[in-house]
Design an enzyme around this catalytic site. Structure first.
Site, PDB file in Angstrom:
ATOM      1  N   ASP A 147      57.473  63.422  54.910  1.00  8.11           N
ATOM      2  CA  ASP A 147      58.824  63.613  54.385  1.00  8.11           C
ATOM      3  C   ASP A 147      59.029  65.019  53.851  1.00  8.11           C
ATOM      4  OD1 ASP A 147      59.624  60.365  53.038  1.00  8.11           O
ATOM      5  OD2 ASP A 147      59.112  61.071  55.033  1.00  8.11           O
ATOM      6  N   GLU A 178      67.977  57.886  38.866  1.00 10.70           N
ATOM      7  CA  GLU A 178      67.200  56.689  39.221  1.00 10.70           C
ATOM      8  C   GLU A 178      66.146  57.072  40.248  1.00 10.70           C
ATOM      9  OE1 GLU A 178      69.667  54.141  42.071  1.00 10.70           O
ATOM     10  OE2 GLU A 178      71.086  55.676  41.427  1.00 10.70           O
ATOM     11  N   LYS A 232      64.081  57.482  43.603  1.00 13.30           N
ATOM     12  CA  LYS A 232      64.382  57.425  45.024  1.00 13.30           C
ATOM     13  C   LYS A 232      63.281  56.597  45.668  1.00 13.30           C
ATOM     14  CE  LYS A 232      65.711  60.258  48.956  1.00 13.30           C
ATOM     15  NZ  LYS A 232      64.885  59.672  50.003  1.00 13.30           N
ATOM     16  N   ASP A 285      60.961  54.941  48.363  1.00 12.69           N
ATOM     17  CA  ASP A 285      60.516  55.389  49.679  1.00 12.69           C
ATOM     18  C   ASP A 285      60.356  54.195  50.608  1.00 12.69           C
ATOM     19  OD1 ASP A 285      59.734  57.033  51.661  1.00 12.69           O
ATOM     20  OD2 ASP A 285      57.764  57.504  50.823  1.00 12.69           O
ATOM     21  N   TYR A 296      71.178  49.646  45.208  1.00 10.22           N
ATOM     22  CA  TYR A 296      71.605  50.830  44.448  1.00 10.22           C
ATOM     23  C   TYR A 296      72.962  51.372  44.895  1.00 10.22           C
ATOM     24  CZ  TYR A 296      69.254  52.914  48.499  1.00 10.22           C
ATOM     25  OH  TYR A 296      68.849  53.207  49.774  1.00 10.22           O
ATOM     26  N   LYS A 310      63.511  65.916  44.935  1.00 13.25           N
ATOM     27  CA  LYS A 310      62.261  65.428  45.520  1.00 13.25           C
ATOM     28  C   LYS A 310      61.043  65.866  44.709  1.00 13.25           C
ATOM     29  CE  LYS A 310      62.477  63.537  49.036  1.00 13.25           C
ATOM     30  NZ  LYS A 310      62.689  63.817  50.452  1.00 13.25           N
ATOM     31  N   CYS A 317      42.875  86.349  77.676  1.00 12.85           N
ATOM     32  CA  CYS A 317      43.398  84.987  77.632  1.00 12.85           C
ATOM     33  C   CYS A 317      42.266  83.996  77.880  1.00 12.85           C
ATOM     34  CB  CYS A 317      44.487  84.819  78.691  1.00 12.85           C
ATOM     35  SG  CYS A 317      45.045  83.120  78.853  1.00 12.85           S
ATOM     36  N   CYS A 362      43.045  82.153  81.441  1.00 17.77           N
ATOM     37  CA  CYS A 362      43.035  82.767  82.771  1.00 17.77           C
ATOM     38  C   CYS A 362      42.263  84.086  82.804  1.00 17.77           C
ATOM     39  CB  CYS A 362      44.460  82.992  83.284  1.00 17.77           C
ATOM     40  SG  CYS A 362      45.342  84.302  82.430  1.00 17.77           S
ATOM     41  N   CYS A 369      49.157  86.755  76.535  1.00 18.75           N
ATOM     42  CA  CYS A 369      48.489  86.792  77.833  1.00 18.75           C
ATOM     43  C   CYS A 369      49.424  87.479  78.822  1.00 18.75           C
ATOM     44  CB  CYS A 369      48.200  85.361  78.282  1.00 18.75           C
ATOM     45  SG  CYS A 369      47.872  85.211  80.042  1.00 18.75           S
ATOM     46  N   CYS A 392      48.755  82.464  85.007  1.00 19.12           N
ATOM     47  CA  CYS A 392      47.993  81.794  83.943  1.00 19.12           C
ATOM     48  C   CYS A 392      48.366  80.315  83.941  1.00 19.12           C
ATOM     49  CB  CYS A 392      48.340  82.411  82.592  1.00 19.12           C
ATOM     50  SG  CYS A 392      47.601  81.519  81.216  1.00 19.12           S
TER      51      CYS A 392
HETATM   52  S1  IVH Z   1      72.017  56.503  47.342  1.00 17.73           S
HETATM   53  C1  IVH Z   1      75.581  57.921  50.068  1.00 17.73           C
HETATM   54  N1  IVH Z   1      69.947  55.840  45.877  1.00 17.73           N
HETATM   55  O1  IVH Z   1      67.405  57.785  50.424  1.00 17.73           O
HETATM   56  C2  IVH Z   1      74.146  57.884  49.752  1.00 17.73           C
HETATM   57  N2  IVH Z   1      69.564  56.305  48.170  1.00 17.73           N
HETATM   58  O2  IVH Z   1      67.828  60.371  51.660  1.00 17.73           O
HETATM   59  C3  IVH Z   1      73.678  56.543  49.347  1.00 17.73           C
HETATM   60  N3  IVH Z   1      67.261  56.029  48.871  1.00 17.73           N
HETATM   61  O3  IVH Z   1      69.544  56.702  52.960  1.00 17.73           O
HETATM   62  C4  IVH Z   1      72.238  56.537  49.065  1.00 17.73           C
HETATM   63  N4  IVH Z   1      66.463  55.414  46.940  1.00 17.73           N
HETATM   64  O4  IVH Z   1      67.687  55.116  52.166  1.00 17.73           O
HETATM   65  C5  IVH Z   1      70.376  56.197  47.102  1.00 17.73           C
HETATM   66  N5  IVH Z   1      68.224  55.186  44.488  1.00 17.73           N
HETATM   67  C6  IVH Z   1      68.654  55.551  45.694  1.00 17.73           C
HETATM   68  C7  IVH Z   1      67.785  55.640  46.782  1.00 17.73           C
HETATM   69  C8  IVH Z   1      68.284  56.036  48.012  1.00 17.73           C
HETATM   70  C9  IVH Z   1      66.171  55.631  48.194  1.00 17.73           C
HETATM   71  C10 IVH Z   1      67.250  56.402  50.289  1.00 17.73           C
HETATM   72  C11 IVH Z   1      68.335  55.789  51.126  1.00 17.73           C
HETATM   73  C12 IVH Z   1      69.103  56.936  51.663  1.00 17.73           C
HETATM   74  C13 IVH Z   1      68.088  58.024  51.616  1.00 17.73           C
HETATM   75  C14 IVH Z   1      68.739  59.381  51.578  1.00 17.73           C
END
Ligand code: IVH
Length: 750
Positions: free
Chosen positions: A43, A124, A126, A128, A234, A322, A427, A430, A445, A451
């Protein structure tokens, strides 16, 4: 692979090439990730590619591609599931990496909205996993869809019903409610699943996200049932009435309806607050029991979210901050040299396999000989001059490119008796001399199509996805056919004579291992199909140095047919050769004058050489015509002309190919949709319903061009109170003038 060029140092030409390369790399990464559940890159690396793409687009907005990866979400859905068109598109998020990106995000929102008062955001984790949209009608789960390409996803309703966190019925919800969130697998469940799979001799998943994706996207829902999947809600898609007036209120409502929502969600009132919550979440990352890869911030007020709206594929009101990329130490076991399509000798590090960011890494790029030796292309030391030696302990990371990279060496662990790496001057494929031209970071080369490595790479490029895209004839098959004693493919034209040559042979392809009658018929049909090809694919497929997809498209649009193009190329040859001569003279001058010095004199000498040459008028005109095409510079033009023109080193092979083709399709004219698409609009005076930035973004989203001043080319002036000279200009040019409300009505946005 050359070292990544800083965006700030790019010419337009570089930017075009790099945007093309990034578009392709992202397309491939997307396909691997979304369709095969087998990511080729991590990612962090994917994010770095996307970020580089955005950076280049920000610096060169005019070069943004029609198929820009910034506008795309995920990949098209895999076959096998029914398709579902999302009522509200499932978008992705813009990324932030540094604290300053978060402060910029807040500042940008304030300026866009012209908002100075209090502004709240949610923060909040994110998650994975993979996103899922659940549609409830009258409280009953009727449909579940994956994101797919953002517009159309896969119907995984039966699979979703097997997940314990997903209620089949809810009460007290709006009549229509699409709940959106993330399907994921907890660490403990992932470990147990892999242990079972290993015991049964089945496929092991690389990480919990792949396990979640692979488990959800099972054609047999009973398999999904046996996998311990979970779901956090979410967000939401279509709703028949609003859930609440704030993001936090809406999420609380989802929780009350019976969905799991993340307990680490907080309301913040400033960038500092948001960063504090980021640290809190980051500190808990290792003990959460499931994977997260960052923190998502969202504007809390839903009325403001609506005003902020969306860019092509991401909302302006949210951003994903991130976590940094992972690093790992391992041993450099060998350095191999690969020879690319344009002859560049690329050193590749062979590593003791190590896991970095959930992916096992055993190769990394070493860029070029300077990089190995610990210096940059200007000869200055990098890594304080530490060189890479076979046997060294090296630090691997994955960022910015499809191939992992090495960051550093641990000199304390360098074994006794290592020696500096000696870069080959011939090279390895070749045996031709490998030469480094002034200003080129790569040693190349000189064998050309003699080649085998270059020839094979050129053919692989020819059949690749964005070129001829021949199904059943990929890189692997090219490697097989190239040296084949009975059915060799040595040039593009050979591909199109394959079926006829096979028919004439006694030993048939259909009888070989891995072929058979059906797949041979399919292959021949796929080849036959490509006798009809677009001009831009043809041009791109030829693999001419510096000629990327964007330039191929530009050339195709300009010349519109192969004969017109080749005529111009032939006519321009004397001018291109003169250019090369001037280049050589310039390089010599430079060598005499010292790398940097006496620029003006060198430029003068060059102009003089070009003038002194007695070029035919037709050559001058054809050359000027080429350079007048937007996006085509002298370097590309020289490469194109010297490769393709009559007498050029590839013309015979190209003519043979053209003779095999049936139809070369000219490029299509671009289509328009909205009522204001294609109009040039100017805004002036005070806008009362939105800021200028907001007005401009909305107009552009509808396909209009926004200009800063009124001219004869202006179609429409949107004038608010206090409009001054621009209104007068508009009257002078007979441009239609409307007010803000009329614009809103015309643009169809209430
Ligand atoms: S909000 C309009 N909240 O991240 C956007 N996404 O990189 C709505 N994801 O497609 C997404 N945790 O699959 C949102 N707390 C979170 C999230 C989250 C994971 C993912 C989701 C999204 C992707 C975007």
């Amino acid at each position: 692979m050359a070292e990544l060029q800083p965006v700030s140092e790019m010419s337009e030409r570089d930017a075009l090439q790099e945007l093309a390369r990034l578009a392709k790399a992202l397309l491939q990464a997307n396909a691997a990730y979304h369709q095969l559940d087998a990511p080729q890159i991590s990612d962090a690396e994917y994010d770095a590619l996307k970020r580089r793409n955005l950076e280049i687009e920000a610096r060169f907005p005019a070069l943004k591609r029609d198929d820009s990866p910034s506008d795309q979400v995920g990949a098209a859905p895999a076959e096998g599931f029914g398709k579902i068109r999302h009522a509200v598109a499932m978008l992705s998020l813009e990324n932030a990496f540094e604290d300053s990106d978060v402060a910029d995000f807040v500042a940008r929102i304030r300026s866009y909205l012209g908002h100075e008062g209090a502004l709240a955001f949610t923060a909040e984790p994110k998650i994975d996993g993979l996103s899922l949209s659940l549609r409830y009608e009258m409280g009953v789960l009727v449909q579940a869809a994956t994101r797919g390409d953002g517009e159309t996803g896969e119907n995984v309703t039966a699979n979703a019903r097997t997940i314990a966190d997903i209620p089949h019925q809810i009460s007290g919800a709006p009549d229509v409610l699409e709940v959106r969130g993330e399907v994921y697998m907890a660490h403990a469940d992932f470990a147990a699943l892999n242990a079972r799979a290993e015991a049964a001799g089945e496929k092991i998943f690389a990480n919990p996200r792949n396990a979640a994706a692979g488990s959800l996207r099972q054609l047999d829902a009973e398999i999904t049932r046996s996998r311990p999947l979970r779901f956090f809600a979410y967000a939401w898609g279509a709703v028949s009435e609003p859930l609440a007036s704030t993001q936090s209120g809406a999420v609380a409502r989802l929780r009350a309806l019976g969905f799991q929502t993340n307990p680490l969600t907080r309301l913040c009132s400033s960038a500092e607050d948001m960063l504090a919550q980021y640290r809190v979440i980051e500190a808990q990352r290792a003990t959460l029991g499931y994977d997260i890869d960052g923190v998502v911030y969202k504007v809390d007020d839903l009325a403001l979210q609506r005003r902020l709206g969306f860019r092509a594929s991401t909302p302006r009101w949210a951003i994903a901050h991130k976590f940094p990329a992972e690093l790992a130490w391992t041993r450099l076991e060998a350095i191999d040299i690969q020879v690319g399509r344009t002859g560049a000798l690329s050193p590749v590090a062979r590593l003791m396999p190590v896991t970095v960011g959930g992916v096992v890494v055993s190769n990394a790029t070493l860029h070029n000989e300077d990089y190995i030796a610990g210096r940059n292309s200007a000869g200055a030391p990098i890594r304080e001059g530490r060189d890479f030696r076979i046997g060294d302990w090296v630090q691997v990371y994955r960022a910015g490119d499809v191939i992992p990279k090495l960051a550093d060496i641990d000199l304390a662990r360098r074994p006794e008796g290592t020696v500096p790496y000696v870069f080959p001057e011939t090279c390895p494929q070749c045996g031709s001399p490998a030469i480094r031209e002034p200003g080129d970071s790569a040693r190349r080369c000189t064998g050309g199509l003699i080649c085998p490595a270059q020839a094979v790479e050129k053919l692989k490029h020819f059949v690749s996805r964005n070129a001829f895209d021949i199904e059943g004839l990929g890189a692997k098959q090219i490697e097989m056919f190239y040296p084949d004693p009975l059915l060799p493919i040595r040039s593009p034209a050979d591909i199109f004579t394959l079926a006829a040559r096979d028919a004439a042979n006694l030993a048939k392809l259909a009888n070989r291992d891995g072929f058979g009658k059906r797949s041979t018929d399919k292959l021949f049909a796929a080849i036959e199909d490509r006798r009809r090809i677009s001009l831009e694919r043809l041009l791109f497929g030829l693999g001419i140095r510096h000629l990327g997809e964007v330039a191929a498209k530009d050339l195709a649009r300009h010349y519109n047919s192969w004969p017109a193009l080749i005529e111009a190329v032939d006519a321009a040859l004397p001018a291109a050769l003169a250019h090369l001569q001037a280049d050589a003279a310039e390089a010599e001058e430079r060598a005499i004058a010292g790398q940097q010095g006496r620029r003006a004199e060198i430029a003068k000498a060059r102009a003089h050489i070009l003038d002194a040459l007695d070029l035919p008028e037709a050559a001058r005109a054809a050359w000027a015509g080429l350079l007048a095409i937007e996006g085509i510079g002298a370097v590309l033009a020289t490469s194109l002309v010297t490769t393709l023109a009559q007498g050029g080193h590839e013309r015979a092979a190209v003519d043979a190919l053209i003779a095999e083709l049936r139809e070369i399709i000219p490029p299509e004219a671009r289509a328009t949709q909205s009522p204001v698409a294609g109009l040039t609009v100017v805004f002036t005076g005070t806008l009362e319903k939105m800021t200028r930035a907001e007005a401009k973004a909305r107009a552009e989203a509808l396909g209009a061009k926004v200009a800063g001043s009124v001219s004869a080319k202006t179609d429409l002036l949107v004038a608010g109170p206090g409009a001054g000279s621009k209104a007068k200009d508009a009257e002078k040019h007979g441009v239609r003038i409307i007010d803000e409300d009329a614009w809103i009505a015309l643009a169809g946005e209430a």
